[in-house]
Design a protein around this motif. Structure first.
Motif, PDB file in Angstrom:
ATOM      1  N   GLY A 105       0.809  -1.223   0.000  1.00 31.21           N
ATOM      2  CA  GLY A 105       0.000   0.000   0.000  1.00 31.21           C
ATOM      3  C   GLY A 105       0.837   1.264   0.000  1.00 31.21           C
ATOM      4  O   GLY A 105       0.452   2.273   0.602  1.00 31.21           O
ATOM      5  N   VAL A 106       1.983   1.214  -0.678  1.00 27.37           N
ATOM      6  CA  VAL A 106       2.877   2.372  -0.753  1.00 27.37           C
ATOM      7  C   VAL A 106       3.296   2.567  -2.211  1.00 27.37           C
ATOM      8  O   VAL A 106       2.977   1.754  -3.078  1.00 27.37           O
ATOM      9  N   THR A 107       4.045   3.620  -2.470  1.00 27.34           N
ATOM     10  CA  THR A 107       4.568   3.851  -3.814  1.00 27.34           C
ATOM     11  C   THR A 107       5.918   3.168  -3.969  1.00 27.34           C
ATOM     12  O   THR A 107       6.581   2.820  -2.975  1.00 27.34           O
ATOM     13  N   ARG A 108       6.348   3.016  -5.218  1.00 27.20           N
ATOM     14  CA  ARG A 108       7.681   2.474  -5.478  1.00 27.20           C
ATOM     15  C   ARG A 108       8.752   3.364  -4.854  1.00 27.20           C
ATOM     16  O   ARG A 108       9.745   2.871  -4.316  1.00 27.20           O
ATOM     17  N   ALA A 109       8.542   4.651  -4.905  1.00 29.98           N
ATOM     18  CA  ALA A 109       9.514   5.582  -4.320  1.00 29.98           C
ATOM     19  C   ALA A 109       9.668   5.342  -2.826  1.00 29.98           C
ATOM     20  O   ALA A 109      10.777   5.431  -2.277  1.00 29.98           O
ATOM     21  N   THR A 110       8.560   5.021  -2.161  1.00 27.60           N
ATOM     22  CA  THR A 110       8.620   4.735  -0.722  1.00 27.60           C
ATOM     23  C   THR A 110       9.430   3.468  -0.466  1.00 27.60           C
ATOM     24  O   THR A 110      10.238   3.411   0.468  1.00 27.60           O
ATOM     25  N   VAL A 111       9.227   2.452  -1.302  1.00 25.00           N
ATOM     26  CA  VAL A 111      10.014   1.224  -1.159  1.00 25.00           C
ATOM     27  C   VAL A 111      11.499   1.549  -1.295  1.00 25.00           C
ATOM     28  O   VAL A 111      12.317   1.146  -0.459  1.00 25.00           O
ATOM     29  N   TYR A 112      11.843   2.311  -2.322  1.00 28.25           N
ATOM     30  CA  TYR A 112      13.254   2.650  -2.555  1.00 28.25           C
ATOM     31  C   TYR A 112      13.821   3.571  -1.473  1.00 28.25           C
ATOM     32  O   TYR A 112      15.019   3.538  -1.204  1.00 28.25           O
ATOM     33  N   ARG A 113      12.975   4.364  -0.840  1.00 29.40           N
ATOM     34  CA  ARG A 113      13.456   5.205   0.255  1.00 29.40           C
ATOM     35  C   ARG A 113      13.901   4.333   1.439  1.00 29.40           C
ATOM     36  O   ARG A 113      14.881   4.624   2.107  1.00 29.40           O
ATOM     37  N   HIS A 114      13.182   3.260   1.667  1.00 29.73           N
ATOM     38  CA  HIS A 114      13.531   2.349   2.770  1.00 29.73           C
ATOM     39  C   HIS A 114      14.588   1.330   2.372  1.00 29.73           C
ATOM     40  O   HIS A 114      15.401   0.913   3.205  1.00 29.73           O
ATOM     41  N   PHE A 115      14.546   0.921   1.105  1.00 31.92           N
ATOM     42  CA  PHE A 115      15.465  -0.109   0.610  1.00 31.92           C
ATOM     43  C   PHE A 115      16.010   0.349  -0.737  1.00 31.92           C
ATOM     44  O   PHE A 115      15.342   0.196  -1.757  1.00 31.92           O
ATOM     45  N   PRO A 116      17.212   0.916  -0.739  1.00 32.30           N
ATOM     46  CA  PRO A 116      17.736   1.523  -1.964  1.00 32.30           C
ATOM     47  C   PRO A 116      18.030   0.539  -3.099  1.00 32.30           C
ATOM     48  O   PRO A 116      18.168   0.940  -4.242  1.00 32.30           O
TER      49      PRO A 116
END
Length: 195
Positions: free
Chosen positions: A40-51
């Motif tokens: 339930g998040v954006t891809r950008a949010t995933v990459y912010r937590h896991f580069p």
């Protein structure tokens, strides 16, 4: 304080989503987009937590392993009989395989997509299992005995016996102990193990 908690919850949802997708579709098909959708998040949010994919995979793997009851080689050595040790170890390993089957099957199928550190850790665990189970067996230095134990501790062997052939874990263990016992006696030495 609230912001930090929200960030921690978001990170946990991402790792949970990755864990579910790795088990359901495998690491090779668990895209960042699919993980983001599930969390339930954006891809950008995933990459912010896991580069990168590796950092997400390591978090997912660590979480999954922490939720498993891993085989305990120290508990196998309580027996004096090397075949009782083997039986105890295989019973423990096969229980782990049955409990973790969806994830183990997906990860092994998609080995090429798994970070090298995860694969190396898995292989090191399997070598430890093999070494612990062979160290008191008669003929332990023979290639056939090591091969029998390595075959017995393979997830693919367990899956073939327990899923494809529909044996119970205990029947599969008994069969693999008997196979290994035959390898230690090696009645066909001249044709099976020339070395």
């Amino acid at each position: 304080m609230k912001r930090a908690e929200e960030e921690q919850q978001t990170r946990a949802r991402i790792v949970d989503a990755a864990e579910v997708l790795h088990a359901e579709v495998g690491p090779a098909h668990a895209t960042i987009s699919a993980i983001a959708d599930r969390a339930g998040v954006t891809r950008a949010t995933v990459y912010r937590h896991f580069p990168d994919d590796e950092s997400l995979f390591l978090a997912c793997s660590g979480q999954w392993l922490s939720r498993q009851r891993l085989p305990d080689p120290d508990a196998w050595d309580v027996h004096d009989d090397p075949f009782a040790v083997l039986r105890s170890g295989l019973t423990d390993i096969y229980r782990y395989f049955r409990d973790g089957e969806p994830m183990l099957q997906s990860v092994l199928r998609d080995t090429a997509a798994v970070p090298a550190r995860i694969t190396q850790a898995r292989l090191a665990r399997e070598r430890e299992w093999r070494d612990r189970l062979t160290r008191s067996l008669p003929g332990r230095r023979r290639k056939t005995v090591r091969a029998a134990v390595a075959h017995a501790i393979s997830f693919h062997t367990w899956r073939s016996l327990c899923r494809d052939q529909r044996l119970s874990n205990s029947s599969a263990v008994a069969l693999m102990v008997a196979m290994t016992a035959a390898a230690t006696e090696n009645p066909l030495r001249s044709s099976v193990d020339p070395g």
